[in-house]
Design an enzyme around this catalytic site. Structure first.
Site, PDB file in Angstrom:
ATOM      1  N   ARG A   1       0.487  -5.730   4.782  1.00  0.00           N
ATOM      2  CA  ARG A   1      -0.060  -4.349   4.732  1.00  0.00           C
ATOM      3  C   ARG A   1      -0.427  -3.926   6.152  1.00  0.00           C
ATOM      4  O   ARG A   1      -1.501  -4.301   6.676  1.00  0.00           O
ATOM      5  CB  ARG A   1      -1.282  -4.281   3.822  1.00  0.00           C
TER       6      ARG A   1
ATOM      7  N   ARG B   1      11.695  -6.547   3.837  1.00  0.00           N
ATOM      8  CA  ARG B   1      10.353  -6.903   4.338  1.00  0.00           C
ATOM      9  C   ARG B   1       9.771  -8.113   3.622  1.00  0.00           C
ATOM     10  O   ARG B   1       8.678  -8.580   3.966  1.00  0.00           O
ATOM     11  CB  ARG B   1       9.412  -5.700   4.223  1.00  0.00           C
TER      12      ARG B   1
ATOM     13  N   HIS C   1       8.328   1.724   8.728  1.00  0.00           N
ATOM     14  CA  HIS C   1       7.153   2.302   8.054  1.00  0.00           C
ATOM     15  C   HIS C   1       5.881   2.035   8.874  1.00  0.00           C
ATOM     16  O   HIS C   1       4.992   1.304   8.432  1.00  0.00           O
ATOM     17  CB  HIS C   1       7.085   1.637   6.685  1.00  0.00           C
TER      18      HIS C   1
ATOM     19  N   ASP D   1       1.232  12.447   1.480  1.00  0.00           N
ATOM     20  CA  ASP D   1       2.434  11.619   1.327  1.00  0.00           C
ATOM     21  C   ASP D   1       3.633  12.562   1.378  1.00  0.00           C
ATOM     22  O   ASP D   1       4.047  13.114   0.366  1.00  0.00           O
ATOM     23  CB  ASP D   1       2.401  10.873  -0.003  1.00  0.00           C
TER      24      ASP D   1
ATOM     25  N   GLU E   1       6.517   7.523   9.875  1.00  0.00           N
ATOM     26  CA  GLU E   1       7.649   6.618   9.621  1.00  0.00           C
ATOM     27  C   GLU E   1       8.979   7.252  10.026  1.00  0.00           C
ATOM     28  O   GLU E   1       9.242   8.412   9.686  1.00  0.00           O
ATOM     29  CB  GLU E   1       7.677   6.263   8.136  1.00  0.00           C
TER      30      GLU E   1
END
Ligand code: TA6
Length: 295
Positions: A72, A98, A169, A212, A269
């Site tokens: 994270r 990832r 990201h 977002d 991102e």
């Protein structure tokens, strides 16, 4: 390959390999321009400290560092799909790159900087994640003028076209979210994924609630102002970008994210997302690149 072998084959004064207590293999790049840290787990960059600066990247104090789990923070490599898989919802969100253990392909050092190249071959991906027949290469370099350069290259080795959506990201560390302004996306069309509407906004982006957004049809340079910091995000091979902050309620719902940590981070991102998904024909090649510059 173990750490001793990696240091023998690829190590130098500027690029060193080590094994962390969680069992990950870590790479530390240190030169006259700054330092960066990444792990073979997910080809995941977790730190970038240009000379004279503090860490540009943010990592949650509650992040997991475990096999098949995403870290994270830092710069997750979201690939070969961004977000949820279109047809198989049980596949991991943001793809499998990832979550995988990558291999070292090469290390490079020159007067302009030092970098590593990592590789993820389809046959190295657990079959449960339904790997696409695309060879993936990730390069990270610490370069002069306080630049972290990241390049994700992909080559379709299969017989059929493959649709690829992806993101670098990046979680940026900020002093206080209320002081943050993001420039460069003024009047650019974006999808608000919280209510699936399209919109655009004049003026800098400020974060005052869960945000977002997928910005579309734009190659603009983006900049992040945060109190005394000014950071530029340049993109290549990308016509979309995401700005995300979970704010209070979503932060509380994420087990690997501290309840108050939304105040100290923002994601900006570099992506190939939504309509910017790329179709790789057989033998087709695509590069998604980003440069992060701390001034
Ligand atoms: O890039 C923004 C986003 O897609 C958000 O919707 C949020 O889910 C974030 O990525 C983090 O996703 P993750 O799977 O890493 O928890």
């Amino acid at each position: 390959m173990n750490v001793r072998e990696l240091n023998r084959r690829f190590g130098s004064k500027r690029v060193k390999f080590s094994r962390g207590k969680e069992g990950f293999i870590w790479i530390d790049i240190q030169n006259e321009f700054g330092s960066a840290r990444l792990t073979l787990h997910g080809a995941h960059v977790t730190s970038f400290i240009p000379n004279g600066s503090d860490d540009v990247l943010w990592v949650s104090e509650k992040s997991m560092f475990a096999p098949e789990k995403a870290i994270r923070g830092g710069i997750p490599v979201c690939w070969p799909w961004f977000g949820k898989h279109k047809t198989i919802p049980e596949l991991p969100t943001h793809g499998y790159a990832r979550l995988c253990e990558w291999e070292v392909a090469s290390v490079s050092s020159c007067p302009e900087g030092d970098g590593v190249e990592l590789h993820l071959a389809p046959e190295k991906v657990p079959a449960k994640w339904q790997p696409v027949p695309v060879e993936l290469t990730f390069q990270a370099a610490v370069e002069k003028d306080g630049v972290l350069r990241l390049v994700l290259s992909m080559l379709n080795c299969g017989e059929q076209p493959v649709a690829i959506s992806s993101a670098m990201h990046t979680y940026f560390a900020v002093d206080a979210i209320e002081n943050v302004a993001v420039d460069g996306l003024e009047d650019v069309r974006f999808v608000d994924t919280l209510n699936n509407t399209e919109s655009s906004e004049s003026g800098p982006i400020r974060i005052t609630r869960e945000t977002d957004r997928v910005y579309l049809d734009c190659e603009n340079d983006i900049s992040l102002r945060d109190g005394s910091h000014y950071t530029e995000i340049l993109r290549d091979g990308s016509r979309s970008a995401v700005v995300w902050n979970p704010w209070i309620d979503k932060a509380k719902r994420m087990p690997d994210f501290g309840d108050e940590e939304y105040r100290r981070m923002i994601c900006i991102e570099s992506t190939n997302a939504l309509e910017d998904t790329r179709i790789l024909e057989p033998d087709g090649f695509h590069v998604l690149a980003t440069a992060i510059i701390r001034h």
